[in-house]
Design an enzyme around this catalytic site. Structure first.
Site, PDB file in Angstrom:
ATOM      1  N   ILE A  21      29.861  32.025   4.528  1.00  9.39           N
ATOM      2  CA  ILE A  21      29.615  33.398   4.808  1.00  9.39           C
ATOM      3  C   ILE A  21      28.869  33.831   5.929  1.00  9.39           C
ATOM      4  O   ILE A  21      29.060  34.641   6.586  1.00  9.39           O
ATOM      5  CB  ILE A  21      29.302  34.291   3.564  1.00  9.39           C
ATOM      6  CG1 ILE A  21      29.765  35.742   3.729  1.00  9.39           C
ATOM      7  CG2 ILE A  21      27.760  33.983   3.170  1.00  9.39           C
ATOM      8  CD1 ILE A  21      29.509  36.597   2.442  1.00  9.39           C
ATOM      9  N   SER A 135      43.130  23.580   8.352  1.00  4.78           N
ATOM     10  CA  SER A 135      43.044  23.416   9.569  1.00  4.78           C
ATOM     11  C   SER A 135      44.062  22.669  10.303  1.00  4.78           C
ATOM     12  O   SER A 135      44.522  22.083   9.756  1.00  4.78           O
ATOM     13  CB  SER A 135      41.490  22.821   9.945  1.00  4.78           C
ATOM     14  OG  SER A 135      41.606  22.319  11.398  1.00  4.78           O
ATOM     15  N   GLU A 137      43.831  20.731  12.406  1.00  7.18           N
ATOM     16  CA  GLU A 137      43.276  19.099  12.532  1.00  7.18           C
ATOM     17  C   GLU A 137      43.891  18.203  11.231  1.00  7.18           C
ATOM     18  O   GLU A 137      43.808  17.186  11.451  1.00  7.18           O
ATOM     19  CB  GLU A 137      41.589  19.143  12.083  1.00  7.18           C
ATOM     20  CG  GLU A 137      40.876  19.668  13.231  1.00  7.18           C
ATOM     21  CD  GLU A 137      40.958  18.666  14.526  1.00  7.18           C
ATOM     22  OE1 GLU A 137      40.952  17.266  14.265  1.00  7.18           O
ATOM     23  OE2 GLU A 137      40.905  19.009  15.748  1.00  7.18           O
ATOM     24  N   TYR A 159      36.879  14.985  10.202  1.00  2.92           N
ATOM     25  CA  TYR A 159      36.834  16.536   9.886  1.00  2.92           C
ATOM     26  C   TYR A 159      38.238  16.784   9.291  1.00  2.92           C
ATOM     27  O   TYR A 159      38.610  17.539   8.214  1.00  2.92           O
ATOM     28  CB  TYR A 159      36.656  17.515  11.136  1.00  2.92           C
ATOM     29  CG  TYR A 159      36.678  18.836  10.825  1.00  2.92           C
ATOM     30  CD1 TYR A 159      35.720  19.782  10.452  1.00  2.92           C
ATOM     31  CD2 TYR A 159      38.100  19.451  11.196  1.00  2.92           C
ATOM     32  CE1 TYR A 159      35.909  21.277  10.335  1.00  2.92           C
ATOM     33  CE2 TYR A 159      38.103  20.758  10.815  1.00  2.92           C
ATOM     34  CZ  TYR A 159      37.178  21.640  10.584  1.00  2.92           C
ATOM     35  OH  TYR A 159      37.339  22.988  10.625  1.00  2.92           O
ATOM     36  N   ASN A 187      42.451  26.951  16.627  1.00  2.00           N
ATOM     37  CA  ASN A 187      41.193  27.254  16.959  1.00  2.00           C
ATOM     38  C   ASN A 187      41.182  29.021  17.169  1.00  2.00           C
ATOM     39  O   ASN A 187      42.057  29.634  17.558  1.00  2.00           O
ATOM     40  CB  ASN A 187      41.094  26.976  18.462  1.00  2.00           C
ATOM     41  CG  ASN A 187      40.856  25.389  18.406  1.00  2.00           C
ATOM     42  OD1 ASN A 187      41.718  24.675  17.890  1.00  2.00           O
ATOM     43  ND2 ASN A 187      39.757  24.876  18.694  1.00  2.00           N
ATOM     44  N   ARG A 193      31.369  33.382  18.356  1.00  2.00           N
ATOM     45  CA  ARG A 193      31.732  31.928  18.302  1.00  2.00           C
ATOM     46  C   ARG A 193      30.218  31.132  18.640  1.00  2.00           C
ATOM     47  O   ARG A 193      29.724  31.537  19.588  1.00  2.00           O
ATOM     48  CB  ARG A 193      32.799  31.367  19.371  1.00  2.00           C
ATOM     49  CG  ARG A 193      33.375  29.902  19.096  1.00  2.00           C
ATOM     50  CD  ARG A 193      34.031  29.947  17.967  1.00  2.00           C
ATOM     51  NE  ARG A 193      35.402  29.059  18.168  1.00  2.00           N
ATOM     52  CZ  ARG A 193      35.667  28.108  16.983  1.00  2.00           C
ATOM     53  NH1 ARG A 193      35.211  28.350  15.811  1.00  2.00           N
ATOM     54  NH2 ARG A 193      36.513  27.512  17.113  1.00  2.00           N
ATOM     55  N   ARG A 288      35.283  13.118  22.620  1.00  2.00           N
ATOM     56  CA  ARG A 288      35.614  12.512  21.296  1.00  2.00           C
ATOM     57  C   ARG A 288      36.057  11.046  21.095  1.00  2.00           C
ATOM     58  O   ARG A 288      37.210  10.833  22.260  1.00  2.00           O
ATOM     59  CB  ARG A 288      36.442  13.442  20.473  1.00  2.00           C
ATOM     60  CG  ARG A 288      35.973  14.893  20.648  1.00  2.00           C
ATOM     61  CD  ARG A 288      35.562  15.712  19.634  1.00  2.00           C
ATOM     62  NE  ARG A 288      34.843  17.025  20.044  1.00  2.00           N
ATOM     63  CZ  ARG A 288      35.468  18.134  19.718  1.00  2.00           C
ATOM     64  NH1 ARG A 288      36.517  18.113  19.002  1.00  2.00           N
ATOM     65  NH2 ARG A 288      34.711  19.059  19.972  1.00  2.00           N
TER      66      ARG A 288
HETATM   67  P1  GDP Z   1      37.029  21.973  17.558  1.00  2.00           P
HETATM   68  O1  GDP Z   1      37.538  20.871  18.141  1.00  2.00           O
HETATM   69  O2  GDP Z   1      38.243  22.633  16.725  1.00  2.00           O
HETATM   70  O3  GDP Z   1      35.986  21.849  16.481  1.00  2.00           O
HETATM   71  O4  GDP Z   1      36.816  23.063  18.748  1.00  2.00           O
HETATM   72  P2  GDP Z   1      35.941  22.906  20.184  1.00  2.00           P
HETATM   73  O5  GDP Z   1      35.766  24.053  20.639  1.00  2.00           O
HETATM   74  O6  GDP Z   1      34.726  21.973  19.752  1.00  2.00           O
HETATM   75  O7  GDP Z   1      36.793  21.816  20.893  1.00  2.00           O
HETATM   76  C1  GDP Z   1      38.159  21.823  21.353  1.00  2.00           C
HETATM   77  C2  GDP Z   1      38.627  21.319  22.254  1.00  2.00           C
HETATM   78  O8  GDP Z   1      37.849  21.453  23.479  1.00  2.00           O
HETATM   79  C3  GDP Z   1      38.513  19.603  21.957  1.00  2.00           C
HETATM   80  O9  GDP Z   1      39.647  19.126  22.370  1.00  2.00           O
HETATM   81  C4  GDP Z   1      37.352  19.244  22.700  1.00  2.00           C
HETATM   82  O10 GDP Z   1      37.410  17.636  23.148  1.00  2.00           O
HETATM   83  C5  GDP Z   1      37.483  20.089  23.952  1.00  2.00           C
HETATM   84  N1  GDP Z   1      36.221  19.954  24.832  1.00  2.00           N
HETATM   85  C6  GDP Z   1      36.064  19.857  26.215  1.00  2.00           C
HETATM   86  N2  GDP Z   1      35.003  19.805  26.404  1.00  2.00           N
HETATM   87  C7  GDP Z   1      34.096  20.267  25.386  1.00  2.00           C
HETATM   88  C8  GDP Z   1      32.780  20.483  25.321  1.00  2.00           C
HETATM   89  O11 GDP Z   1      31.886  20.413  26.243  1.00  2.00           O
HETATM   90  N3  GDP Z   1      32.443  20.986  24.255  1.00  2.00           N
HETATM   91  C9  GDP Z   1      33.278  21.078  23.026  1.00  2.00           C
HETATM   92  N4  GDP Z   1      32.849  21.334  21.764  1.00  2.00           N
HETATM   93  N5  GDP Z   1      34.406  20.656  23.119  1.00  2.00           N
HETATM   94  C10 GDP Z   1      34.970  20.313  24.431  1.00  2.00           C
END
Ligand code: GDP
Length: 340
Positions: A21, A135, A137, A159, A187, A193, A288
């Site tokens: 929450i 998700s 994912e 995840y 997303n 956020r 990643r």
């Molecule tokens: P999530 O992957 O759904 O948890 O959302 P994020 O916003 O963390 O990431 C979305 C996408 O953005 C992914 O494919 C990441 O690899 C890419 N990405 C590119 N640069 C960044 C960064 O600096 N931070 C994060 N968090 N994601 C990034």
């Protein structure tokens, strides 16, 4: 056939129990349900102070998703009409650092909540509904673009694997007779956020550049393509799915995708900065180990069945986030930015 959500079920003196929450979606959902006359209870972890967006009438309980006994206890105490499981490890990136914790909090906890809802329903003879924040994912490197409710589930991140477990658990309890439904969320962004997510990282960084406090920003994979929606729209989808006539799984997405690079480009343009991409560095620390290249959802089913559509397009989302972050950074300076 178009079936409108069962609004009589939605309005009035219902009780919700929400995990997660204090997060972006949890806070919007709490506001939304309170506005519709629900009594709202939520669980937060000890030491979690993030309550600034929660309406005062919400009842907060302490608890941890990895503690099944506590989850049963809270469902017994709250006696909810609906359990919304939005909790868990919030980011994909973190699940690579703590995969076991992700499996417990994002995956296994769903079983305790589903079983708790089922037992409560058995004991009271009153319907208890369960909504899982699933998700995109779960599809991993998806077999098709866009993905729909029949796309094979084959996650490529810890995840995603945990969310896939919960997604299957929902179907298991549905076949047992519980109203258990999943919203397969793509997303979704907002002014709430957290800055660990790429969109907010970009809009805060761009705001700092626009105000002359910073020269450059660092990002990870610029070529990842995601379907970015507006979080309040997605919370509306959660309530529609929970109050529908039948429990089911629904993709919740805009149907339009953009790369991270396009998001950054659009954010710089929204702040009036030309050639913004020349201010972006890529940093391997934000890459990643494995991830899907493109995620884009097909929202046809939720649109045809529950009348849901996304209200806010990509440009508007980016513009609102940038405008908001310029005022935040103007107020708080670099303290508003994430520390890498
Ligand atoms: P999530 O992957 O759904 O948890 O959302 P994020 O916003 O963390 O990431 C979305 C996408 O953005 C992914 O494919 C990441 O690899 C890419 N990405 C590119 N640069 C960044 C960064 O600096 N931070 C994060 N968090 N994601 C990034």
């Amino acid at each position: 056939m178009t079936t409108a959500p069962a609004r009589d079920q939605y309005q009035g003196s219902q009780t919700a129990f929400i995990t997660g929450i204090s997060g972006q979606d949890g806070s919007y959902l709490a506001e939304h349900l309170v506005g519709a006359g629900w009594s709202v209870h939520g669980m937060i972890r000890d030491g979690d102070e993030a309550r600034q967006h929660l309406p005062g009438v919400v009842t907060i309980h302490n608890g941890d998703l990895t503690d099944a006994r506590r989850l049963f206890q809270l469902i017994d105490e709250v006696q909810p009409d609906a359990v919304f499981n939005l909790g868990g490890m919030s980011s994909v990136a973190r699940s690579w650092q703590e995969p076991y914790e992700a499996a417990l909090a994002t995956g296994a906890a769903s079983i305790a909540l589903l079983e708790g809802a089922w037992l409560l329903q058995q004991r009271t003879g009153r319907e208890v509904r369960y909504l899982q924040a699933s998700s995109a994912e779960i599809f991993g490197n998806a077999a098709e673009v866009p993905q729909n409710e029949s796309t094979p589930i084959r996650p490529v991140t810890p995840y995603g694997a945990a969310k896939a477990f919960a997604h299957h658990a929902v179907r298991t309890y549905r076949s047992r007779g519980l109203f258990a439904a999943s919203a397969i969320l793509y997303n979704h962004e907002s002014l709430r956020r957290p800055p660990t997510f790429v969109t907010r990282r970009i809009t805060l960084g761009v705001a700092a550049i626009a105000l002359g406090l910073k020269d450059r920003i660092r990002l990870g994979n610029l070529n990842a393509v995601r379907d970015f929606g507006w979080a309040p729209d997605y919370v509306d989808a959660l309530t529609r799915i929970t109050t529908a006539h039948q429990p089911d799984d629904f993709i919740v997405a805009t149907g339009v995708s953009h790369s991270v690079k396009e998001f950054a480009q659009c954010a710089f343009a929204a702040a009036g900065i030309p050639d913004g991409l020349s201010r972006v560095d890529t940093d391997p620390r934000f890459h990643r180990p494995v991830e899907a290249l493109e995620m884009r959802g097909d929202p046809s089913k939720i649109s045809a069945t529950l009348g849901w559509t996304a209200t806010t397009d990509f440009q508007r989302i980016v513009q609102m986030m940038v405008d908001h972050d310029i005022s935040i950074v103007r107020q708080h300076g670099l303290a508003a930015l994430p520390t890498d």
